[in-house]
Design a protein around this motif. Structure first.
Motif, PDB file in Angstrom:
ATOM      1  N   TYR A 155     -10.276 -38.270 108.286  1.00 37.24           N
ATOM      2  CA  TYR A 155      -9.608 -38.474 109.460  1.00 37.24           C
ATOM      3  C   TYR A 155      -8.199 -38.673 109.278  1.00 37.24           C
ATOM      4  O   TYR A 155      -7.334 -38.186 110.019  1.00 37.24           O
ATOM      5  CB  TYR A 155     -10.112 -39.924 110.028  1.00 37.24           C
ATOM      6  CG  TYR A 155     -11.655 -40.049 109.999  1.00 37.24           C
ATOM      7  CD1 TYR A 155     -12.200 -39.152 111.023  1.00 37.24           C
ATOM      8  CD2 TYR A 155     -12.147 -40.961 109.601  1.00 37.24           C
ATOM      9  CE1 TYR A 155     -13.708 -39.154 111.218  1.00 37.24           C
ATOM     10  CE2 TYR A 155     -13.692 -41.137 109.728  1.00 37.24           C
ATOM     11  CZ  TYR A 155     -14.412 -40.236 110.222  1.00 37.24           C
ATOM     12  OH  TYR A 155     -15.793 -40.450 110.522  1.00 37.24           O
ATOM     13  N   THR A 159      -4.835 -38.288 111.908  1.00 37.54           N
ATOM     14  CA  THR A 159      -4.258 -39.499 112.376  1.00 37.54           C
ATOM     15  C   THR A 159      -2.870 -39.945 112.009  1.00 37.54           C
ATOM     16  O   THR A 159      -2.535 -40.827 112.586  1.00 37.54           O
ATOM     17  CB  THR A 159      -5.400 -40.603 112.543  1.00 37.54           C
ATOM     18  OG1 THR A 159      -5.592 -40.958 110.993  1.00 37.54           O
ATOM     19  CG2 THR A 159      -6.671 -40.179 113.253  1.00 37.54           C
ATOM     20  N   LEU A 214      -7.964 -41.833 118.849  1.00 36.09           N
ATOM     21  CA  LEU A 214      -9.076 -41.346 119.029  1.00 36.09           C
ATOM     22  C   LEU A 214      -8.612 -39.766 119.492  1.00 36.09           C
ATOM     23  O   LEU A 214      -9.515 -38.720 119.361  1.00 36.09           O
ATOM     24  CB  LEU A 214      -9.955 -42.005 120.282  1.00 36.09           C
ATOM     25  CG  LEU A 214     -10.506 -43.346 119.787  1.00 36.09           C
ATOM     26  CD1 LEU A 214     -10.804 -44.179 120.915  1.00 36.09           C
ATOM     27  CD2 LEU A 214     -11.373 -43.109 118.559  1.00 36.09           C
ATOM     28  N   LEU A 217      -7.970 -36.904 116.915  1.00 39.29           N
ATOM     29  CA  LEU A 217      -9.163 -36.492 115.913  1.00 39.29           C
ATOM     30  C   LEU A 217      -9.642 -35.114 116.903  1.00 39.29           C
ATOM     31  O   LEU A 217      -9.596 -35.102 117.983  1.00 39.29           O
ATOM     32  CB  LEU A 217     -10.258 -37.408 116.012  1.00 39.29           C
ATOM     33  CG  LEU A 217      -9.964 -38.767 115.064  1.00 39.29           C
ATOM     34  CD1 LEU A 217     -10.896 -39.700 115.463  1.00 39.29           C
ATOM     35  CD2 LEU A 217      -9.826 -38.425 113.558  1.00 39.29           C
ATOM     36  N   ASP A 219     -12.507 -32.623 117.961  1.00 38.26           N
ATOM     37  CA  ASP A 219     -13.644 -32.833 118.520  1.00 38.26           C
ATOM     38  C   ASP A 219     -15.045 -32.918 117.628  1.00 38.26           C
ATOM     39  O   ASP A 219     -15.755 -33.755 117.816  1.00 38.26           O
ATOM     40  CB  ASP A 219     -14.223 -31.604 119.506  1.00 38.26           C
ATOM     41  CG  ASP A 219     -13.101 -31.789 120.866  1.00 38.26           C
ATOM     42  OD1 ASP A 219     -12.460 -32.767 121.084  1.00 38.26           O
ATOM     43  OD2 ASP A 219     -13.102 -30.711 121.592  1.00 38.26           O
ATOM     44  N   ARG A 222     -14.574 -36.649 115.763  1.00 41.14           N
ATOM     45  CA  ARG A 222     -14.432 -37.766 116.871  1.00 41.14           C
ATOM     46  C   ARG A 222     -15.760 -38.704 117.001  1.00 41.14           C
ATOM     47  O   ARG A 222     -15.509 -39.937 117.001  1.00 41.14           O
ATOM     48  CB  ARG A 222     -13.961 -37.388 118.272  1.00 41.14           C
ATOM     49  CG  ARG A 222     -13.387 -38.569 119.115  1.00 41.14           C
ATOM     50  CD  ARG A 222     -13.041 -38.293 120.272  1.00 41.14           C
ATOM     51  NE  ARG A 222     -11.487 -37.613 120.299  1.00 41.14           N
ATOM     52  CZ  ARG A 222     -11.695 -36.226 120.469  1.00 41.14           C
ATOM     53  NH1 ARG A 222     -12.669 -35.712 121.048  1.00 41.14           N
ATOM     54  NH2 ARG A 222     -10.567 -35.396 120.458  1.00 41.14           N
ATOM     55  N   GLU A 226     -15.870 -42.662 115.839  1.00 37.35           N
ATOM     56  CA  GLU A 226     -16.332 -43.357 117.083  1.00 37.35           C
ATOM     57  C   GLU A 226     -17.594 -44.569 116.588  1.00 37.35           C
ATOM     58  O   GLU A 226     -17.515 -45.757 116.788  1.00 37.35           O
ATOM     59  CB  GLU A 226     -16.497 -43.020 118.256  1.00 37.35           C
ATOM     60  CG  GLU A 226     -15.351 -42.564 118.970  1.00 37.35           C
ATOM     61  CD  GLU A 226     -15.412 -41.833 120.240  1.00 37.35           C
ATOM     62  OE1 GLU A 226     -16.785 -41.475 120.865  1.00 37.35           O
ATOM     63  OE2 GLU A 226     -14.538 -41.500 120.860  1.00 37.35           O
TER      64      GLU A 226
END
Length: 261
Positions: A155, A159, A214, A217, A219, A222, A226
């Protein structure tokens, strides 16, 4: 990356988010202001309370989110709403002076917002009021878990540049505004929000503090982020009889410009 806001998700806990606004505005001593500006008005449901409090005033709501302003215009037609960054408004040359400036849970999104205080005070008439509220809970698991997870691979590469909120302790705001010649009332309150539903803390933060992360990120990453985020939040905020307690510290400041300013 520029993130967008979802008014409906934000309004999921409208009562809990609205209570600090009501308690902030109750401390403003203005009796019959001519002009009231709400900086970061969001979906406009709280700006409408300003129009009710001061029916004789021209009330204007500003927000940088097109989505939020569209929602506000659709639900509160009696108030003027504009899409505008509050920094542009504060720094714009203007001879107009405002009686009351309110900002609810917005300044934490403005980096180095302490530097804005002088410009905001300068936009007020002598005797005018500046009132704002910002979260002060950034060392709580609802924020630290997001930051820790976002810093991990895969991630982190996506991010790293995502916006994140931040604020100061009440004494910092008090000192800054006193130096500008204001009378200042600053305090803090920790609310214990009792939430219900599936993963309610995730629902709360995904509408506000975690939203930029969120959206940053891709697709394909994500959903995994989550699910892990929800798992860690459930461990940090356990459900008891279908209820989850979310402690939420908030910082309040009400300042009045000196009559000789």
């Amino acid at each position: 990356m520029v993130h967008t806001w979802d008014p409906e998700r934000y309004l999921t806990y409208a009562d809990e988010r609205g209570r600090p606004f009501a308690e902030l505005v109750a401390r403003i001593g203005a009796t019959s202001p001519s002009t009231v500006v709400d900086l970061g008005c969001g979906p406009g449901n709280l700006t409408a309370l300003l129009a009710q409090r001061w029916p004789g005033a021209e009330v204007v709501g500003l927000d940088s989110s097109v989505e939020m302003v569209e929602k506000a215009r659709a639900t509160t037609p009696a108030v003027q709403f504009r899409v505008q960054d509050l920094r542009e408004w504060a720094w714009a040359p203007s001879s107009d002076r405002i009686d009351v400036i309110v900002s609810n849970a917005t300044l934490q999104w403005v980096p180095e917002h302490l530097e804005l205080m002088e410009s905001l005070v300068a936009r007020l008439r002598p005797g005018g009021w500046l009132a704002f509220q910002v979260p002060g809970n950034f060392d709580e698991p609802s924020h630290t878990i997001r930051a820790e997870l976002a810093a991990q691979e895969p991630y982190a590469a996506h991010t790293a540049g995502a916006s994140h909120p931040d604020s100061h302790d009440p004494v910092v705001y008090l000192d800054a505004l006193q130096r500008l010649g204001c009378e200042v009332d600053a305090w803090e309150t920790t609310y214990l929000h009792v939430l219900r539903g599936d993963d309610p803390v995730f629902t709360w933060v995904s509408g506000t503090g975690a939203r930029p992360t969120l959206q940053a990120l891709p697709d394909h990453l994500r959903p995994g982020f989550e699910e892990e985020f929800k798992r860690r939040l459930r461990a940090a905020y356990p459900s008891r009889d279908g209820r989850v307690v979310l402690p939420f510290r908030r910082i309040f400041v009400v300042a009045r410009v000196g009559a000789g300013s």
